[in-house]
Design a protein around this motif. Structure first.
Motif, PDB file in Angstrom:
ATOM      1  N   UNK A 132       0.825  -1.198   0.000  1.00 31.87           N
ATOM      2  CA  UNK A 132       0.000   0.000   0.000  1.00 31.87           C
ATOM      3  C   UNK A 132       0.870   1.264   0.000  1.00 31.87           C
ATOM      4  N   UNK A 133       0.481   2.247  -0.807  1.00 31.30           N
ATOM      5  CA  UNK A 133       1.224   3.513  -0.845  1.00 31.30           C
ATOM      6  C   UNK A 133       0.299   4.722  -0.849  1.00 31.30           C
ATOM      7  N   UNK A 134      -0.930   4.540  -0.330  1.00 30.82           N
ATOM      8  CA  UNK A 134      -1.892   5.643  -0.293  1.00 30.82           C
ATOM      9  C   UNK A 134      -2.777   5.487   0.936  1.00 30.82           C
ATOM     10  N   UNK A 135      -3.086   6.608   1.601  1.00 29.54           N
ATOM     11  CA  UNK A 135      -3.963   6.613   2.775  1.00 29.54           C
ATOM     12  C   UNK A 135      -5.050   7.657   2.576  1.00 29.54           C
ATOM     13  N   UNK A 136      -6.297   7.279   2.797  1.00 28.65           N
ATOM     14  CA  UNK A 136      -7.425   8.217   2.736  1.00 28.65           C
ATOM     15  C   UNK A 136      -8.130   8.262   4.085  1.00 28.65           C
ATOM     16  N   UNK A 169      -1.347  10.996   1.980  1.00 32.93           N
ATOM     17  CA  UNK A 169      -2.452  11.040   2.940  1.00 32.93           C
ATOM     18  C   UNK A 169      -3.393  12.168   2.539  1.00 32.93           C
ATOM     19  N   UNK A 170      -4.638  11.830   2.216  1.00 28.40           N
ATOM     20  CA  UNK A 170      -5.611  12.829   1.793  1.00 28.40           C
ATOM     21  C   UNK A 170      -6.913  12.665   2.567  1.00 28.40           C
ATOM     22  N   UNK A 194      -7.865  23.810   9.609  1.00 30.62           N
ATOM     23  CA  UNK A 194      -7.928  23.301   8.241  1.00 30.62           C
ATOM     24  C   UNK A 194      -6.633  22.604   7.850  1.00 30.62           C
ATOM     25  N   UNK A 195      -5.521  23.068   8.398  1.00 29.50           N
ATOM     26  CA  UNK A 195      -4.238  22.443   8.083  1.00 29.50           C
ATOM     27  C   UNK A 195      -4.191  20.995   8.557  1.00 29.50           C
ATOM     28  N   UNK A 196      -4.873  20.702   9.652  1.00 34.14           N
ATOM     29  CA  UNK A 196      -4.852  19.351  10.198  1.00 34.14           C
ATOM     30  C   UNK A 196      -5.397  18.342   9.202  1.00 34.14           C
ATOM     31  N   UNK A 197      -6.337  18.763   8.384  1.00 34.10           N
ATOM     32  CA  UNK A 197      -6.955  17.876   7.405  1.00 34.10           C
ATOM     33  C   UNK A 197      -6.456  18.120   5.991  1.00 34.10           C
ATOM     34  N   UNK A 198      -5.564  19.083   5.820  1.00 36.06           N
ATOM     35  CA  UNK A 198      -5.131  19.445   4.475  1.00 36.06           C
ATOM     36  C   UNK A 198      -4.357  18.302   3.836  1.00 36.06           C
ATOM     37  N   UNK A 199      -4.501  18.113   2.519  1.00 37.06           N
ATOM     38  CA  UNK A 199      -3.711  17.097   1.837  1.00 37.06           C
ATOM     39  C   UNK A 199      -2.232  17.452   1.891  1.00 37.06           C
ATOM     40  N   UNK A 226     -12.779  13.711  -3.820  1.00 36.34           N
ATOM     41  CA  UNK A 226     -12.824  14.050  -2.393  1.00 36.34           C
ATOM     42  C   UNK A 226     -13.927  15.090  -2.210  1.00 36.34           C
ATOM     43  N   UNK A 227     -15.090  14.615  -1.760  1.00 39.14           N
ATOM     44  CA  UNK A 227     -16.316  15.408  -1.729  1.00 39.14           C
ATOM     45  C   UNK A 227     -16.496  16.009  -0.343  1.00 39.14           C
TER      46      UNK A 227
END
Length: 399
Positions: A132-136, A169-170, A194-199, A226-227
């Motif tokens: 795995x190389x992606x985290x959502x 991480x997105x 907002x930075x805490x959740x920023x991509x 990403x809705x």
């Protein structure tokens, strides 16, 4: 010291773009990371031979600290549990081969309510021990308060640092997050909520006018939506709707669409979270996806303008989210799977909830998932959900 023969003229890796990162060699996947085994312990770090690694080391104020991602540091009920889950993720990815969309997933962390930082350890462990190389992340990092206090902001920022090194991480914004986007704890804007959740910095993000966007993964031939969670601003909701309709129309031939949102389902009563309905905007969104897959036109509605999808070239494969704090799957009218996973939080959101919160400090506190969509059978996509912690493992197929 020479140029790699697999690089394109643009400096991109042909192996990754055509096959996927899991097909590269160990040195390509791991550089500049290195590991030393000392007895039963494995220590890892990054080497300064890489310019970016050198920048991180020299600019960090914690360069000499250790982050433990050992299996023993996560109190698993069974010593083999994490290995078993990692093996299941790897097996599903290998079986799917090139024809897949795959990522690690968690949602509804509500981290200020007493979590003991198990989920970042699990995510790091799975990243280190699977391809795995992606985290959502599906949104809602704040607790039950509408506005974060100073102490909560400080706590959340520590969490942000714990997951900052996870790859790609997105996040989407949940209902609890939307109230806090302008909350600031320190003068530096990096501490804004907002930075805490920023991509993380990703060169190919395509932004809408708000906190919504999409990202293309050419190796997977997948476009990730990403809705953002919205409830009251009709103009903003219609703008978001049109943004994703345009993204559908521009998707390349034969690509896959994966739609990520915090909320796809709203319960009628929290004690029975699977009893409820699809909220208005999300119901319209699913109907749009159905029309797109059917290559038809769709009349205007409350949240969407009229759309013509007769020239569509891709396919919406599945949607994923959280919000109701339980594992629950359903399908759109056209048969698109909607996967909802339980909360990463180790606390009940409301007094009459019957959700099992698990034990603080163990894997049962957290809920992390491996999501692998296998597209080899184009008429019957197989989505393998591997739950680590409280999450339920299952296989979801098109209705």
């Amino acid at each position: 010291g020479g140029r790699c023969p697999f690089l394109t003229e643009r400096g991109l890796c042909r192996i990754i773009s055509e096959l996927g990162e899991e097909y590269t060699s160990v040195i390509c996947r791991e550089h500049p990371r290195f590991y030393h085994r000392i007895g039963e312990r494995i220590e890892g770090g990054i080497g300064a031979s890489c310019e970016e690694a050198a920048r991180i080391i020299l600019s960090s104020d914690v360069y000499d600290s250790f982050l433990s991602v050992e299996k023993d540091s996560v109190d698993a009920p069974d010593e083999t549990e994490l290995d078993t889950k990692a093996d299941a993720i790897q097996a599903a990815m290998e079986k799917a081969g090139r024809h897949k969309s795959a990522f690690l997933w968690y949602t509804d962390a509500h981290w200020v309510n007493g979590n003991s930082k198990v989920s970042p350890k699990l995510l790091n462990y799975l990243y280190m021990n699977t391809p795995m190389n992606k985290v959502n992340f599906g949104g809602d990092i704040i607790g039950d308060t509408l506005l974060a206090t100073r102490e909560e902001m400080k706590y959340l920022y520590e969490w942000r640092k714990a997951i900052k090194d996870l790859p790609n991480h997105h996040s989407v914004f949940g209902n609890h997050d939307m109230f806090n986007l302008d909350t600031v704890d320190y003068e530096d804007d990096n501490y804004r909520y907002a930075f805490l959740l920023a991509p993380e910095e990703t060169y190919d993000i395509v932004w809408g006018d708000g906190n919504y966007y999409y990202i293309d993964n050419p190796a997977e031939k997948t476009r990730y939506f990403y809705i953002a969670y919205m409830t009251s601003d009709l103009t903003a909701m219609m703008a978001q709707g049109q943004f994703f309709c345009d993204a559908l129309k521009s998707a390349p031939e034969g690509w896959h669409i994966v739609a990520i949102a915090h909320r796809w389902w709203q319960y009628s009563k929290s004690s029975t979270p699977t009893v409820g309905s699809i909220p208005g905007f999300e119901k319209d969104m699913l109907d749009v996806f159905d029309a797109y897959n059917a290559r038809t036109t769709r009349s205007g509605s409350n949240y969407f303008y009229e759309q013509d999808f007769t020239d569509g070239k891709a396919k919406v494969e599945f949607c994923i989210g959280g919000h109701i704090h339980v594992d629950f799957d359903f399908f759109s009218d056209g048969g698109i799977p909607v996967i909802i996973t339980t909360a990463d939080a180790n606390q009940n959101r409301v007094p009459d909830s019957t959700v099992d919160c698990g034990t603080t400090g163990t894997t049962t506190e957290a809920a992390v998932f491996g999501i692998i969509a296998d597209y080899n059978d184009t008429d019957n996509t197989k989505i393998t959900v591997v739950g680590v912690g409280r999450g339920t493992s299952r296989v979801v197929r098109k209705s």
